[in-house]
Motif scaffolding. Structure first.
Motif, mmCIF file in Angstrom:
data_model
loop_
_atom_site.group_PDB
_atom_site.id
_atom_site.type_symbol
_atom_site.label_atom_id
_atom_site.label_comp_id
_atom_site.label_asym_id
_atom_site.label_seq_id
_atom_site.Cartn_x
_atom_site.Cartn_y
_atom_site.Cartn_z
ATOM 1 N N UNK A 377 19.309 7.051 -14.203
ATOM 2 C CA UNK A 377 20.444 7.975 -14.238
ATOM 3 C C UNK A 377 20.725 8.585 -12.865
ATOM 4 N N UNK A 378 19.817 8.366 -11.909
ATOM 5 C CA UNK A 378 19.931 9.053 -10.625
ATOM 6 C C UNK A 378 19.884 8.124 -9.424
ATOM 7 N N UNK A 379 19.109 7.044 -9.480
ATOM 8 C CA UNK A 379 18.928 6.165 -8.324
ATOM 9 C C UNK A 379 18.996 4.707 -8.772
ATOM 10 N N UNK A 380 19.106 3.814 -7.800
ATOM 11 C CA UNK A 380 19.114 2.372 -8.098
ATOM 12 C C UNK A 380 17.894 1.678 -7.515
ATOM 13 N N UNK A 381 17.250 2.296 -6.538
ATOM 14 C CA UNK A 381 16.026 1.763 -5.928
ATOM 15 C C UNK A 381 14.939 2.819 -6.050
ATOM 16 N N UNK A 382 13.708 2.355 -6.370
ATOM 17 C CA UNK A 382 12.605 3.296 -6.557
ATOM 18 C C UNK A 382 11.364 2.752 -5.869
ATOM 19 N N UNK A 383 10.763 3.564 -4.995
ATOM 20 C CA UNK A 383 9.513 3.180 -4.347
ATOM 21 C C UNK A 383 8.334 3.614 -5.212
ATOM 22 N N UNK A 384 7.254 2.808 -5.184
ATOM 23 C CA UNK A 384 6.092 3.075 -6.014
ATOM 24 C C UNK A 384 4.827 2.819 -5.205
ATOM 25 N N UNK A 385 3.681 3.269 -5.705
ATOM 26 C CA UNK A 385 2.425 3.167 -4.969
ATOM 27 C C UNK A 385 1.527 2.024 -5.366
ATOM 28 N N UNK A 386 2.059 1.025 -6.091
ATOM 29 C CA UNK A 386 1.232 -0.099 -6.531
ATOM 30 C C UNK A 386 0.605 -0.822 -5.333
ATOM 31 N N UNK A 387 -0.604 -1.335 -5.554
ATOM 32 C CA UNK A 387 -1.254 -2.185 -4.572
ATOM 33 C C UNK A 387 -2.330 -1.515 -3.761
ATOM 34 N N UNK A 388 -2.261 -0.200 -3.583
ATOM 35 C CA UNK A 388 -3.254 0.481 -2.753
ATOM 36 C C UNK A 388 -4.651 0.391 -3.360
ATOM 37 N N UNK A 389 -4.748 0.446 -4.670
ATOM 38 C CA UNK A 389 -6.064 0.381 -5.315
ATOM 39 C C UNK A 389 -6.753 -0.952 -5.045
ATOM 40 N N UNK A 390 -6.005 -2.041 -5.141
ATOM 41 C CA UNK A 390 -6.591 -3.362 -4.952
ATOM 42 C C UNK A 390 -6.875 -3.652 -3.481
ATOM 43 N N UNK A 391 -6.180 -3.002 -2.577
ATOM 44 C CA UNK A 391 -6.355 -3.268 -1.147
ATOM 45 C C UNK A 391 -7.333 -2.311 -0.492
ATOM 46 N N UNK A 392 -7.566 -1.150 -1.124
ATOM 47 C CA UNK A 392 -8.472 -0.158 -0.525
ATOM 48 C C UNK A 392 -9.483 0.381 -1.527
ATOM 49 N N UNK A 393 -9.865 -0.456 -2.509
ATOM 50 C CA UNK A 393 -10.985 -0.142 -3.413
ATOM 51 C C UNK A 393 -10.774 1.149 -4.189
ATOM 52 N N UNK A 394 -9.628 1.259 -4.843
ATOM 53 C CA UNK A 394 -9.288 2.491 -5.534
ATOM 54 C C UNK A 394 -9.954 2.701 -6.877
ATOM 55 N N UNK A 395 -10.623 1.684 -7.419
ATOM 56 C CA UNK A 395 -11.272 1.828 -8.726
ATOM 57 C C UNK A 395 -12.778 2.008 -8.530
ATOM 58 N N UNK A 396 -13.396 2.817 -9.389
ATOM 59 C CA UNK A 396 -14.803 3.148 -9.218
ATOM 60 C C UNK A 396 -15.750 1.945 -9.188
ATOM 61 N N UNK A 397 -15.532 0.885 -9.982
ATOM 62 C CA UNK A 397 -16.470 -0.252 -9.921
ATOM 63 C C UNK A 397 -16.590 -0.885 -8.542
ATOM 64 N N UNK A 398 -15.624 -0.656 -7.646
ATOM 65 C CA UNK A 398 -15.752 -1.201 -6.293
ATOM 66 C C UNK A 398 -16.977 -0.635 -5.570
ATOM 67 N N UNK A 399 -17.382 0.568 -5.944
ATOM 68 C CA UNK A 399 -18.573 1.131 -5.307
ATOM 69 C C UNK A 399 -19.791 0.254 -5.579
ATOM 70 N N UNK A 400 -19.931 -0.217 -6.819
ATOM 71 C CA UNK A 400 -21.036 -1.119 -7.149
ATOM 72 C C UNK A 400 -20.980 -2.376 -6.290
ATOM 73 N N UNK A 401 -19.778 -2.929 -6.129
ATOM 74 C CA UNK A 401 -19.634 -4.154 -5.328
ATOM 75 C C UNK A 401 -20.099 -3.903 -3.895
#
Length: 937
Positions: A377-401
């Motif tokens: 209702x307000x914009x046609x393009x939207x930026x989002x933060x997807x991908x940072x977790x997979x590229x910079x170990x954003x999930x806790x199990x990465x610590x084990x790895x």
């Protein structure tokens, strides 16, 4: 952002196919449409106009008429590429990135694609050669699906498009589920990790691939070596981590955001309150404050529009983090907060399932769906933060790895530092693992034949190499599904989603740094956190808990439990070849009564498959229409109507806590096996009726009897008497020869159930000692024995902890001296016969643990009396010997009780090949006939 589709090899039908496919994608491009046909090729395009709105219409053809393109996406470095092409003599008629891609293909061929930095899926037709070239971007941000029939007489027939619904709309193949994909999703929670989709024969072009189509056939090859290049970068000496490195990352990230603001229509930001989306929003807000006249940010406007899903008073609400960012950027942000509700979810769920096209991991993406509806209702393009977790170990199990990697590399000083720094996270992971919550294996809720068919499927992941694991998750295991959710949810509401973190140059820079730029002293995303110092509030940049765009699924499921139970109790759910409906109902009932005992993700996967089947196979006409054609009617009513004859007074079950009872036998049978009832006089599949015993060399005939399911408190004598009467009513004369001695054999499992000595696994709370001791017992494939905490707990309750500990010590000593079986000699036969949940058994054995039956000799005598009192021919009654309680499985046989004088060894040998079947066959009873000496037969 647009929708593309096309076909090859359909001749005169090409235009009709193109129109149907294009119509199915109307929601992806409300600003225009176009068709192109030439010989065997058709191309179609739906346009969402973002750049050069006036002149960028598609399909677009070169001035000489040779090449035609349909394109979905954005190429952010198109201006640099255009300048380079102009230097080579190329001329342009528009200002669009579409024409740059087309001219780059003409100049460099498929080698051009690796030079593009952006998100794209496109198809280019070459009129001179008659070929079609289809490509998908490096990360797979933009989707591309295809279907190929290589058997056509005049060359291949191919369909391709931005969504599966476009391929279905072509009406050139029959939609069918892919059972392997369904199994891997239900069992391992995987999706989007390979080319296979949930639709049989429909595949996805993988990231960085090109599909080339010609009369000679099709080929799929990579156009990029990005993953190999990243591995090479990681293998080189790493750049030392420093303040200069942090500054460089900040500049690179700022540039990645700036590039994604190129637009002639309004641009906003999706803001969850987490580190990643907050970083995007904060960079934009700071730039607006410090450089308000910068034209490259003009599409944002004077104030940035942000869109957040909030859940007040919920455990996973992130509104306080959203507010923290808003407070620091007052004057630069206009915030829009969306409040998804469980009731609204019910209304939207059918459209939501259609939108995603394939099952998804949880209801979490619905929060994003709701946000996109408001954002449109307000914009046609939207930026989002997807991908940072997979590229910079954003999930806790990465610590084990990472910890495993440090141990493998013998970097013990760093290992110790990381263990100390991440101790709170490790404690959280340990609490989750040892929470005491009963984990019911998904196999126990599935049709045993379906499980057996796919039991060879395995899923592995990198365990001790951080950057290799990040590559795996970025290109295969995690990010692809998130990008799918992003694309489907944004395009459902005609929005273009852009993801600044998913930038190949940004990722190359990260991989040039030591792992300490990613994880250091127990903090992940180190370089992002430090680069945001002074830009993000500390409350966000120093967050330890991660939530993200998701829903409070547990709270919602408890609110809408009656509606969910309607689905589980419906005829359609019971009729699927995937589920064991009585087991699902029993477990969901316990979830309703004791929500703390179970998570919801397993229930959602079952629900999602059922709703997906209804949407795309029970109602195929609905599945291929454009999402924009769906009327805004009460979807909940439609959902209920689709459920068929759903139960109105709750499920047909009496599985109250502690009962071990089951659903109505008829509905249970429908859920576990759609075949006709088995004849009493034929063997189970892959078994035989007659066996020559190795012990007495006599021939024994085993007749497995199929029976209804039993429950606690059932009258077993009546059940057996009536079953024997049915057996005898139509008995062929040569099956049990006159005068041949015969025995009635019964599985110990159903006796234990009727005696109340069987419990659902979620009713048993193993004590710590049971959890520890069970680890030292070999687990069997069939779930037999004490290798499960629930069965070990039963053993402790049966004979006491001191005796079990003493038996364990004896067993350990036996291993040293080479003597087997000491554990069971000490602990006793009652413990030997304890059974755990056996996934291949019929309900409720698949989800319960059982003690052996109490006083099996007395049970045998009572059942023999019932048989002698049955209405059966006198000759059959006279040759009846007695009853045997048999614990038989594929590992061994054990007579637990009987009222006959035949030695147990002889009786056990008659079941050497385990002819009974307690899975789909439901044959826990047998008639055992002594046919005499083998040499006489």
């Amino acid at each position: 952002m647009c929708g593309i589709s096309g076909s090859y090899g359909f001749g005169v039908d090409a235009e009709g196919i193109a129109r149907r496919m294009n119509s199915a994608l109307a929601h992806r491009g409300p600003d225009g449409e176009g068709l192109f046909t030439d010989g065997q090729t058709s191309l179609a395009h739906r346009r969402l106009a973002i750049i050069d709105r006036e002149h960028g219409a598609q399909p677009m053809t070169t001035a000489d008429g040779r090449y035609t393109i349909v394109y979905n996406g954005e190429t952010y470095n198109y201006l640099e590429l255009r300048a380079e092409l102009e230097g080579l003599g190329r001329t342009f008629r528009t200002d669009s990135d579409t024409e740059v891609l087309l001219q780059a293909h003409v100049e460099w061929g498929t080698a051009a694609y690796d030079r593009f930095n952006g998100m794209f899926a496109f198809a280019i037709h070459d009129a001179q050669t008659g070929t079609v070239t289809v490509a998908r971007d490096h990360f797979g941000i933009k989707p591309l699906y295809y279907w190929i029939d290589e058997t056509a007489a005049d060359g291949p027939q191919v369909l391709f498009g931005s969504e599966i619904r476009a391929l279905l709309a072509a009406q050139r193949f029959e939609a069918a589920p892919d059972d392997r994909a369904v199994y891997r999703y239900l069992k391992y929670r995987v999706q989007d990790d390979d080319a296979q989709t949930f639709f049989r024969g429909v595949r996805r072009l993988m990231p960085g691939q090109v599909l080339e189509i010609s009369a000679a056939g099709t080929s799929i090859t990579p156009f990029t070596s990005l993953q190999e290049e990243l591995r090479e970068i990681a293998a080189r000496p790493s750049r030392p981590y420093s303040a200069e490195v942090v500054d460089e990352y900040r500049g690179r990230f700022h540039e990645a955001v700036r590039l994604r603001l190129q637009s002639e229509v309004p641009v906003g930001t999706s803001l969850s309150g987490g580190l990643d989306s907050s970083a995007v929003a904060a960079v934009i807000a700071r730039h607006l404050r410090e450089q308000p006249q910068d034209e490259s940010f003009s599409a944002v406007g004077a104030r940035q529009n942000t869109f957040s899903a909030v859940f007040p008073n919920s455990s996973n609400d992130e509104e306080r983090y959203v507010d923290a960012l808003l407070e620091e950027n007052t004057g630069q942000i206009t915030s829009h907060k969306i409040h998804p509700q469980p009731e609204t979810f019910l209304e939207d769920v059918r459209d939501f399932v259609r939108t995603q096209e394939e099952p998804i991991i949880s209801t979490g993406p619905y929060a994003q769906y709701a946000v996109m509806r408001e954002a449109s209702e307000h914009v046609t393009v939207l930026l989002d933060g997807q991908g940072a977790d997979e590229m910079m170990a954003g999930y806790n199990p990465y610590f084990y790895v990472y910890l495993r990697q440090l141990r493998r590399q013998k970097r013990f000083k760093e290992l110790a530092s990381e263990v100390v720094g991440s101790r709170d996270i490790l404690r959280k992971l340990a609490r989750t693992k040892y929470s005491g919550r009963t984990s019911v294996p998904i196999e126990a809720l599935l049709n045993s034949g379906f499980v057996a068919e796919h039991s060879s499927e395995k899923i592995t992941s990198v365990q001790d190499d951080l950057k290799e694991r990040l590559l795996e998750d970025t290109f295969r295991s995690s990010l692809p599904s998130l990008l799918r959710y992003e694309d489907k949810n944004t395009m459902r509401f005609s929005i273009e989603g852009r993801v600044p973190f998913v930038d190949k140059e940004l990722l190359k820079f990260l991989f040039s740094l030591d792992e300490s730029a990613i994880i250091h002293d127990g903090w992940n995303k180190r370089i992002l956190r430090e680069s945001m110092d002074g830009i993000l509030p500390d409350a966000i940049s120093k967050r330890r808990n991660k939530i993200g765009f998701t829903t409070p699924e547990g709270e919602w499921f408890r609110t809408i439990a009656p509606e969910l139970m309607e689905i589980f109790a419906s005829e359609s759910f019971a009729s699927r070849p995937y589920f064991d409906a009585p087991s699902v109902i029993a477990l969901f009932e316990d979830y309703i009564a004791h929500p703390g005992n179970h998570g919801t993700m397993m229930f959602w996967r079952l629900l999602n498959v059922e709703l997906w089947m209804r949407t795309f196979f029970d109602d195929p006409e609905n599945s291929s229409r454009s999402l924009g054609d769906e009327a805004a009617a009460d979807e909940r009513a439609a959902l209920a109507a689709a459920s068929g004859a759903a139960a109105t007074d709750g499920p047909g079950t009496t599985a109250a806590a502690g009962t071990g009872a089951t659903a109505d036998p008829a509905s249970a049978s429908a859920a576990t096996d759609s075949e006709q009832p088995k004849s009493d006089y034929v063997a189970n599949p892959d078994k035989q009726l007659d066996l020559v015993s190795d012990v007495d060399r006599r021939t024994w005939r085993r007749l497995p009897l199929q029976t209804e399911l039993v429950a606690r408190g059932d009258d077993l004598q009546t059940l057996v008497r009536e079953r024997i009467e049915r057996f005898a009513a139509s008995l062929p004369t040569d099956v049990v020869p006159d005068g041949s001695p015969w025995y009635f054999v019964i599985s110990e499992k159903i006796i234990a159930i009727t005696q109340g000595r069987s419990w659902f696994t979620w009713e048993i709370t193993p004590r710590p000692a049971a959890k520890v001791l069970s680890r030292f017992v070999t687990r069997t494939p069939a779930g037999i024995g004490l290798g499960d905490p629930t069965t070990m707990e039963l053993a402790i309750k049966e004979v006491g902890l001191p005796r079990v500990v003493a038996a364990s010590a004896a067993g350990a000593a036996g291993k040293i001296i080479g003597r087997k079986g000491l554990f069971y000699e000490v602990v006793g036969a009652n413990v030997r016969a304890i059974d755990g949940p056996t996934p291949y058994s019929a309900f409720p054995s698949n989800v319960s643990a059982k003690l052996p039956p109490k006083d099996p000799d007395a049970v045998s005598a009572s059942l023999s009396a019932a048989i002698r009192g049955a209405d059966i021919p006198a000759a059959l009654r006279d040759s009846f010997v007695g009853t045997v309680v048999m614990d038989a499985n594929d590992i061994g046989r054990n007579v637990l009780g009987s009222d006959v004088s035949v030695p147990h060894e002889r009786l056990e040998a008659t079941f050497a090949d385990n002819p009974l079947g307690q899975g789909r066959q439901r044959t826990p009873l047998a008639i055992l006939v002594d046919l005499g000496a083998a040499s006489q037969r």
